[in-house]
Write an enzyme that holds these catalytic residues in place. Structure first.
Site: not given
Length: 352
Positions: A175, A318
């Site tokens: 994300e 991430e």
């Protein structure tokens, strides 16, 4: 809602007969039983999920859901919200922290704009599936409508399903979104029934008020919106985030297609918790990667019954922890695929 319900209904429990077959085979390999520890557990899980004693996870991808958050207005982080944009645009270039780790195992990186506050160029290498331009400020009302939350979950389902149809056989979740540890803590606080301070951490940086202020904002958010802890969609709609919904959809799609899916850190684990509330069978398809430095990460993992394999003091997000776990999963699959059994080893000795 139709796609979401179809996907939920499609998710089945693991094949217990296959699990027992895989366990017996692993125990027959040329080594003392359980001597390879978690590698054996991982091999067992992947073989059971895929239904293959020589499982292939040679086409990996990290799917990164990117979105902004209206609660940023409350000063919960000092980082500029524009970071979401330039980091999202950096994923196709392979220059983010997670991307450099993903290169080790030749994993694809699939970035998705599910709710970035700005319009991104159509030719930037990012899949544009924008549900809205960031969530609304949940300190003033719900983060999104129930319909928007379902739409965002279905974006995750669509992207993951397409990746699987294109040959991806191992997915990691990631994300990008400045401020997203705040909704993650809010969702977990509601689902766990605890005070927000117990699950609120530093994130990528806290505002001037520190963690106490961040937790107080979350308390106000929950009191204002009154999310129903028995309804995971209500929770994520009122106090969650678009990328949290999107990752929940990835978990659902992976489970529905019997593809192993690697859970990253705090935010990813909260998303997995939402998915498992929608169908508890999802848990069997989840492979935890690392224990995030965020205090809520351990609590979220425990609620799922997961034990992260890596303790690396990481909190980047991430999908970095998921990408880091990929080589370990390769090793587990190599073990079950290439190691001879005790019987085969004995036969080789006799043949000599």
């Amino acid at each position: 809602m139709q796609l979401l319900q179809q996907t939920i209904d499609q998710i089945q429990g693991i094949d217990r007969q296959m699990e027992e077959k895989a366990r017996m085979y692993i125990d027959s390999l040329a080594k003392p039983p359980q001597s390879l520890g978690k590698l054996e557990s991982l091999a067992l899980q992947i073989a059971t999920i895929t239904g293959d004693l020589a499982p292939k996870i040679d086409n990996k991808a990290v799917i990164v859901m990117a979105a902004d958050h209206g609660v940023y207005e409350e000063g919960v982080t000092p980082n500029p919200q524009s970071t979401t944009v330039f980091q999202t645009l950096s994923f196709p270039k392979g220059t983010t922290g997670m991307c450099t780790i993903a290169k080790i195992s030749n994993a694809q990186v699939i970035p998705v704009d599910i709710g970035v506050k700005e319009d991104l160029p159509q030719d930037a290498g990012v899949i544009i599936k924008k549900v809205k331009y960031g969530t609304d400020n949940m300190a003033k009302g719900p983060a999104m409508t129930r319909e928007e939350a379902i739409q965002a979950i279905e974006v995750g389902i669509e992207v993951a399903t397409e990746a699987i149809q294109n040959g991806i056989n191992l997915i990691g979740t990631g994300e990008m979104g400045i401020g997203n540890t705040t909704p993650s803590a809010a969702v977990l606080s509601v689902l766990h029934g605890c005070d927000p301070l117990a699950v609120t951490g530093f994130g990528a940086g806290v505002g001037a008020g520190g963690i106490e202020y961040k937790a107080e904002v979350i308390r106000k958010v929950i009191a204002l919106n009154e999310p129903n802890a028995e309804d995971p969609i209500d929770v994520v709609a009122k106090v969650g985030g678009l990328e949290i919904c999107g990752m929940a959809g990835i978990f659902l799609a992976a489970a529905a297609n019997r593809v192993p899916v690697v859970v990253d850190g705090y935010i990813s684990t909260v998303s997995a918790l939402i998915a498992s509330k929608l169908n508890p069978n999802v848990k069997a398809y989840l492979i935890p990667s690392h224990l995030s430095e965020e205090p809520g990460a351990k609590i979220a993992a425990e609620l799922l019954g997961l034990e992260p394999m890596l303790h690396m003091n990481m909190r980047l997000g991430e999908g970095s922890g998921a990408a880091l776990a990929f080589p370990i999963l390769d090793a587990a699959c190599s073990m079950i695929t290439n190691m001879v059994t005790l019987e085969e080893a004995a036969a080789l000795l006799v043949a000599k």
